[in-house]
Motif scaffolding. Structure first.
Motif, PDB file in Angstrom:
ATOM      1  N   THR A  97      52.412   2.842  -2.684  1.00  0.00           N
ATOM      2  CA  THR A  97      52.762   2.743  -4.104  1.00  0.00           C
ATOM      3  C   THR A  97      51.533   2.286  -4.879  1.00  0.00           C
ATOM      4  OG1 THR A  97      55.061   2.208  -3.585  1.00  0.00           O
ATOM      5  CG2 THR A  97      54.277   1.674  -5.798  1.00  0.00           C
ATOM      6  N   ILE A 109      47.629  10.396 -11.911  1.00  0.00           N
ATOM      7  CA  ILE A 109      48.849   9.826 -11.340  1.00  0.00           C
ATOM      8  C   ILE A 109      48.910   8.350 -11.742  1.00  0.00           C
ATOM      9  CG2 ILE A 109      50.192   9.464  -9.248  1.00  0.00           C
ATOM     10  CD1 ILE A 109      48.576  11.651  -7.898  1.00  0.00           C
ATOM     11  N   VAL A 113      53.768   4.883  -9.043  1.00  0.00           N
ATOM     12  CA  VAL A 113      54.250   6.054  -8.321  1.00  0.00           C
ATOM     13  C   VAL A 113      53.976   5.883  -6.824  1.00  0.00           C
ATOM     14  CG1 VAL A 113      53.979   8.540  -7.995  1.00  0.00           C
ATOM     15  CG2 VAL A 113      53.901   7.570 -10.288  1.00  0.00           C
ATOM     16  N   SER A 157      56.451  11.406  -7.162  1.00  0.00           N
ATOM     17  CA  SER A 157      57.260  11.654  -8.354  1.00  0.00           C
ATOM     18  C   SER A 157      57.713  10.331  -8.949  1.00  0.00           C
ATOM     19  CB  SER A 157      58.468  12.532  -8.021  1.00  0.00           C
ATOM     20  OG  SER A 157      59.312  11.888  -7.077  1.00  0.00           O
ATOM     21  N   GLN A 158      58.005  10.382 -10.228  1.00  0.00           N
ATOM     22  CA  GLN A 158      58.517   9.230 -10.959  1.00  0.00           C
ATOM     23  C   GLN A 158      59.572   9.748 -11.934  1.00  0.00           C
ATOM     24  OE1 GLN A 158      55.859   7.017 -13.705  1.00  0.00           O
ATOM     25  NE2 GLN A 158      56.327   5.232 -12.430  1.00  0.00           N
ATOM     26  N   SER A 162      56.919  15.119 -11.543  1.00  0.00           N
ATOM     27  CA  SER A 162      56.277  15.251 -10.238  1.00  0.00           C
ATOM     28  C   SER A 162      54.764  15.317 -10.408  1.00  0.00           C
ATOM     29  CB  SER A 162      56.769  16.510  -9.516  1.00  0.00           C
ATOM     30  OG  SER A 162      58.149  16.429  -9.244  1.00  0.00           O
ATOM     31  N   TYR A 163      54.051  14.796  -9.398  1.00  0.00           N
ATOM     32  CA  TYR A 163      52.595  14.792  -9.417  1.00  0.00           C
ATOM     33  C   TYR A 163      52.083  15.396  -8.115  1.00  0.00           C
ATOM     34  CZ  TYR A 163      53.391  11.337 -13.089  1.00  0.00           C
ATOM     35  OH  TYR A 163      53.825  10.687 -14.218  1.00  0.00           O
TER      36      TYR A 163
END
Length: 256
Positions: A97, A109, A113, A157-158, A162-163
């Motif tokens: 994280t 990012i 996340v 993702s958060q 999405s990343y």
């Protein structure tokens, strides 16, 4: 990485124009085993909005183990170099994280996340070398073309967002090669040091091995040792990097 690849042809020409030395008989050397390694270091995408990204603190990567094997063919033809092909499987997955924003591969990012990261420094070496000495003291000199075939990728993702970020590590690095081996007469024991190095156009890459081995009857043997691989990039394809891999190595060997 284009500046690394463009130097390959020049390096090969220099190696093949060296004085030719060869073995007195035809021989094959092979080995296969395992490398356990630890990562350290960081990198910065100069096109991104974030700072440096630490392999362990930001990406949750610290080290793993992978397969290693090599085959070398030596011959008595003076004008032709001997050849060695070696393959190192260096890959790892991690989860972490983020404590702060990171940016690479065109993706920003944010902190908070949880990302899954894959790093792959797998490479194959094609080494062309001549034997300068060939008795109880062995000395080889030549050139290696190292083909990296890997990537650095992160995804997370958060909420609904999405990343996904990726940097390809696909390039060829021409490197100087040297090996010195000392056989202890009548014992089957030997100690060996070898290394590859290149320093050009903002790139510093070296790979050093130290080994101790023992050869049993019928050409079978064992060897173990340590390895350090380090890569420094200074604004190469908009990337700064300072990465070190320290490992231990053990393998079964065969010679005939």
């Amino acid at each position: 990485m284009k500046r690394i690849a463009t130097a390959t042809a020049l390096g090969l020409g220099l190696a093949l124009s060296s004085s030719a030395y060869s073995d007195t008989v035809f021989g094959i050397y092979a080995g296969a085993g395992n490398i356990s390694y630890d990562y350290s270091g960081d990198f910065t995408d100069l096109d991104g909005n974030g700072g440096s990204i630490d392999f362990e603190d930001d990406l949750g990567l610290s080290g793993d183990s992978g397969a290693y094997f090599y085959v070398a063919i030596e011959h008595p033809i003076p004008i032709l170099p001997n050849i060695k092909i070696a393959h190192s499987d260096i890959s790892e997955s991690g989860r972490n994280t983020l404590d702060e924003d990171i940016s690479f591969g065109g993706e920003d990012i944010p902190a908070g996340v949880t990302i899954d990261t894959d790093v792959d420094f797998t490479h194959t070496d094609f080494t062309f070398y001549y034997e300068i000495l060939d008795n109880w003291v062995n000395l080889d000199l030549g050139l290696t073309a190292r083909q990296f075939d890997g990537e650095l990728a992160a995804a997370g993702s958060q909420g609904p967002i999405s990343y996904s970020a990726q940097e390809d590590l696909d390039f060829v690095a021409p490197m100087l090669y040297g090996m010195a081996r000392f056989d202890l007469p009548l014992t089957g024991l030997y100690v060996q040091a070898s290394g590859n190095w290149i320093g050009v156009s903002g790139v510093q890459l070296y790979d050093i091995w130290g080994k101790v081995g023992y050869t049993f009857a019928f050409g079978l043997g064992l060897e173990a040792g340590v390895r350090q691989l380090a890569l420094e990039l200074d604004d190469v394809d908009d990337l700064d990097a300072d990465i070190t891999l320290d490992g231990t190595y053990i393998a079964a060997t065969f010679h005939f």
